[in-house]
Motif scaffolding. Structure first.
Motif, mmCIF file in Angstrom:
data_model
loop_
_atom_site.group_PDB
_atom_site.id
_atom_site.type_symbol
_atom_site.label_atom_id
_atom_site.label_comp_id
_atom_site.label_asym_id
_atom_site.label_seq_id
_atom_site.Cartn_x
_atom_site.Cartn_y
_atom_site.Cartn_z
ATOM 1 N N UNK A 153 2.628 15.941 9.840
ATOM 2 C CA UNK A 153 2.424 14.532 9.551
ATOM 3 C C UNK A 153 1.799 14.315 8.183
ATOM 4 N N UNK A 154 0.928 13.312 8.106
ATOM 5 C CA UNK A 154 0.328 12.913 6.836
ATOM 6 C C UNK A 154 -0.893 13.759 6.484
ATOM 7 N N UNK A 155 -1.064 13.992 5.189
ATOM 8 C CA UNK A 155 -2.263 14.653 4.673
ATOM 9 C C UNK A 155 -3.124 13.551 4.055
ATOM 10 N N UNK A 156 -4.084 13.061 4.818
ATOM 11 C CA UNK A 156 -4.889 11.915 4.388
ATOM 12 C C UNK A 156 -5.685 12.203 3.111
ATOM 13 N N UNK A 157 -6.104 13.423 2.907
ATOM 14 C CA UNK A 157 -6.870 13.758 1.705
ATOM 15 C C UNK A 157 -6.000 13.659 0.455
ATOM 16 N N UNK A 158 -4.777 14.152 0.536
ATOM 17 C CA UNK A 158 -3.871 14.070 -0.614
ATOM 18 C C UNK A 158 -3.515 12.621 -0.910
ATOM 19 N N UNK A 159 -3.289 11.836 0.121
ATOM 20 C CA UNK A 159 -2.978 10.421 -0.074
ATOM 21 C C UNK A 159 -4.142 9.739 -0.787
ATOM 22 N N UNK A 160 -5.333 10.004 -0.328
ATOM 23 C CA UNK A 160 -6.522 9.388 -0.927
ATOM 24 C C UNK A 160 -6.674 9.818 -2.385
ATOM 25 N N UNK A 161 -6.431 11.081 -2.678
ATOM 26 C CA UNK A 161 -6.520 11.552 -4.061
ATOM 27 C C UNK A 161 -5.487 10.866 -4.940
ATOM 28 N N UNK A 162 -4.276 10.676 -4.434
ATOM 29 C CA UNK A 162 -3.247 9.975 -5.202
ATOM 30 C C UNK A 162 -3.696 8.546 -5.484
ATOM 31 N N UNK A 163 -4.209 7.887 -4.478
ATOM 32 C CA UNK A 163 -4.639 6.501 -4.641
ATOM 33 C C UNK A 163 -5.815 6.378 -5.602
ATOM 34 N N UNK A 164 -6.619 7.414 -5.700
ATOM 35 C CA UNK A 164 -7.780 7.369 -6.599
ATOM 36 C C UNK A 164 -7.378 7.667 -8.040
ATOM 37 N N UNK A 165 -6.154 8.112 -8.232
ATOM 38 C CA UNK A 165 -5.690 8.421 -9.577
ATOM 39 C C UNK A 165 -6.334 9.652 -10.178
ATOM 40 N N UNK A 166 -6.862 10.511 -9.353
ATOM 41 C CA UNK A 166 -7.481 11.732 -9.833
ATOM 42 C C UNK A 166 -8.981 11.618 -10.013
ATOM 43 N N UNK A 167 -9.515 10.431 -9.790
ATOM 44 C CA UNK A 167 -10.964 10.239 -9.877
ATOM 45 C C UNK A 167 -11.622 10.887 -8.660
ATOM 46 N N UNK A 168 -12.936 11.028 -8.711
ATOM 47 C CA UNK A 168 -13.661 11.587 -7.571
ATOM 48 C C UNK A 168 -13.368 10.751 -6.329
ATOM 49 N N UNK A 169 -13.109 11.421 -5.230
ATOM 50 C CA UNK A 169 -12.776 10.745 -3.974
ATOM 51 C C UNK A 169 -13.917 10.891 -2.983
ATOM 52 N N UNK A 170 -14.300 9.765 -2.412
ATOM 53 C CA UNK A 170 -15.321 9.754 -1.359
ATOM 54 C C UNK A 170 -14.589 9.610 -0.037
ATOM 55 N N UNK A 171 -14.469 10.699 0.700
ATOM 56 C CA UNK A 171 -13.705 10.676 1.943
ATOM 57 C C UNK A 171 -14.442 9.995 3.084
ATOM 58 N N UNK B 270 0.841 -1.194 0.000
ATOM 59 C CA UNK B 270 0.000 0.000 0.000
ATOM 60 C C UNK B 270 0.873 1.239 0.000
ATOM 61 N N UNK B 271 1.907 1.210 0.791
ATOM 62 C CA UNK B 271 2.812 2.350 0.873
ATOM 63 C C UNK B 271 3.449 2.590 -0.479
ATOM 64 N N UNK B 272 3.845 1.526 -1.112
ATOM 65 C CA UNK B 272 4.485 1.623 -2.421
ATOM 66 C C UNK B 272 3.493 2.177 -3.430
ATOM 67 N N UNK B 273 2.302 1.641 -3.383
ATOM 68 C CA UNK B 273 1.265 2.126 -4.278
ATOM 69 C C UNK B 273 1.003 3.593 -4.000
ATOM 70 N N UNK B 274 0.912 3.911 -2.733
ATOM 71 C CA UNK B 274 0.666 5.284 -2.346
ATOM 72 C C UNK B 274 1.782 6.174 -2.848
ATOM 73 N N UNK B 275 2.987 5.718 -2.657
ATOM 74 C CA UNK B 275 4.140 6.493 -3.097
ATOM 75 C C UNK B 275 4.134 6.625 -4.603
ATOM 76 N N UNK B 276 3.861 5.534 -5.284
ATOM 77 C CA UNK B 276 3.828 5.545 -6.741
ATOM 78 C C UNK B 276 2.737 6.471 -7.252
ATOM 79 N N UNK B 277 1.581 6.354 -6.645
ATOM 80 C CA UNK B 277 0.453 7.189 -7.053
ATOM 81 C C UNK B 277 0.774 8.649 -6.821
#
Length: 162
Positions: A98-116, A3-10
């Motif tokens: 620390x971490x910005x959970x919203x930015x992480x979620x946006x990266x993981x979504x690939x720019x698609x709409x994010x449901x927080x 997940x971390x790798x994916x997160x980092x990659x995203x």
């Protein structure tokens, strides 16, 4: 760890798109209107660039880098600080807040709409602690990153196509 790798990659994938988007527009006021956080998803090219920069910053050996590319991060200072650096480059982490959970979620979504309010967001929040332990920034970033990878590695890897 995945997940971390994916997160980092995203995150890296989004950074490239953001920089490219900025270069295409003289008026930057409207560039991020569709993103609540203003975050731009990073690309795989971004990830590669960040990996190189961070490997140099922590004086990682070729052996270290080979492990990092495989999403293998030992619990030792060099690996912890490498992850912190990569997260900082993605814009996911800073040593003060620390971490910005919203930015992480946006990266993981690939720019698609994010449901927080979805499960992914809750998993990210669960890993993004507020450092009540008082750990140094590298340890704090590593702890959160390893938690992300344990729970969402495939998503992280997919986000940056690593």
């Amino acid at each position: 760890m995945k997940f971390f790798i994916l997160l980092l990659s995203l995150t890296l994938a989004l950074a490239d798109e953001h920089e490219h988007h900025h270069n295409d527009h003289e008026d930057h006021d409207h560039d991020h209107a569709h993103h609540v956080t203003g975050y731009v998803v990073k690309t795989h090219e971004d990830l590669v660039k960040y990996r190189h920069l961070c490997a140099e910053q922590v004086h990682a050996t070729e052996e270290d880098v080979a492990k990092y590319i495989k999403w293998e991060f030992a619990d030792e200072e060099k690996s912890r600080c490498y992850l912190k650096c990569v997260f900082e480059q993605f814009g996911f982490f800073d040593a003060t807040h620390g971490f910005d959970v919203h930015k992480i979620h946006e990266q993981l979504s690939g720019g698609a709409h994010v449901d927080h309010t979805d499960e992914t967001h809750h998993k990210i929040v669960a890993c993004a602690d507020s450092n009540t332990q008082g750990s140094d920034a590298c340890t704090w970033a590593y702890r959160g990153g390893m938690c992300f990878m344990r729970s969402n590695l495939q998503l992280v890897q997919h986000s940056v196509k690593a």
